[in-house]
Design an enzyme around this catalytic site. Sequence first.
Site, short mmCIF file in Angstrom:
data_model
loop_
_atom_site.label_atom_id
_atom_site.label_comp_id
_atom_site.label_asym_id
_atom_site.label_seq_id
_atom_site.Cartn_x
_atom_site.Cartn_y
_atom_site.Cartn_z
CG ASP A 1 -6.92 25.81 17.78
OD1 ASP A 1 -6.68 25.64 16.67
OD2 ASP A 1 -6.69 27.09 18.47
CD GLU B 1 0.04 24.80 14.53
OE1 GLU B 1 0.80 25.54 14.94
OE2 GLU B 1 -1.10 25.22 14.00
#
Length: 322
Positions: A16, A189
Amino acid sequence: MSAAIFHNPLLNNGPDPWIVKQSDGFYYMMVTAGRHLALRRSRTITGLADEEPKVIWAPSSPGPYSHNLWAPELHEIDGTKYIYYTANDGGGDDTRRVCVLQLSGTDPMQDEWIFKGAVNAEHPGLDGTVLPHKGELYFFYSGYGHFPDYGSAIYAARMANPWTLVGPNVLITAPTADWEKQGGMAINEGPAFLRRFGRIFLIFSASATWSDDYCLGLTSISESADLLDASAWDKHPGPVFAQYPEHGVYAPGHNSFTISPDGQEDWIVYHAYDYSEVDQKRSESRPRSTRVQRFGWTDKGMPDFAKPMALDTPLNRPSGEV
């Protein structure tokens, strides 16, 4: 090897990834660490790999936002720095929220970060980010819907301040196509943004993160449109960045964007595996790594991310790095 060349990965363990160049001229980098939030700072993108992370926040005691600290992002809003990150109480997805820290001074590496609370989103979820537009501030996040046919979708809402939403949470994109439903879950997402040619591009991650088919999708809107008008968003029909087994790249996703030091080049930052999900070696001991590569634009005004590069590909350093 020439000093003008580098190789991915930027970090061997960097899920991430978020890299941003801020008004002080430094690049800042954050990745998911799980139990705390940490910052790296460098004058160059590739220099971030050599910087030790500085832990700037950790929960002081068990509580509703003390576990699973994921996907942190550093933003500067009206001259003040904020960090948005996901956390929960260690339980299920229904306790997961996006939380906000505010910097009390000017140096994010040294000054105190103040916990402002969890964003009052309509749905539990993760991967919150902010988008200033026409004097307003908008919050986009991946919400766990009450829908039976998918796991998460991307919602947006207007913000009264950097930690408070006002008005409805509007569904912007949901995983309705097969390429968004791989790995056993239907997921949108990790929203991230580009602006160019009078349009705003929302790039998101689709399918389950553990699937080789985890990838990037795209939806866009005119800068003159209402960002909370779901019908004004135009969703691309397929992935714009996906696995490339020929290069040994699987599950590329959860990206951010930055620019070269001289402002002349666009760069995508993402995580990926260098082995397939069917490989027995995939485990917590072989985490997702952070990669960066330059991207361009098509003659139709669309971002062109091309193929994810193999780890042994020599890459020119971002222009302006010294």
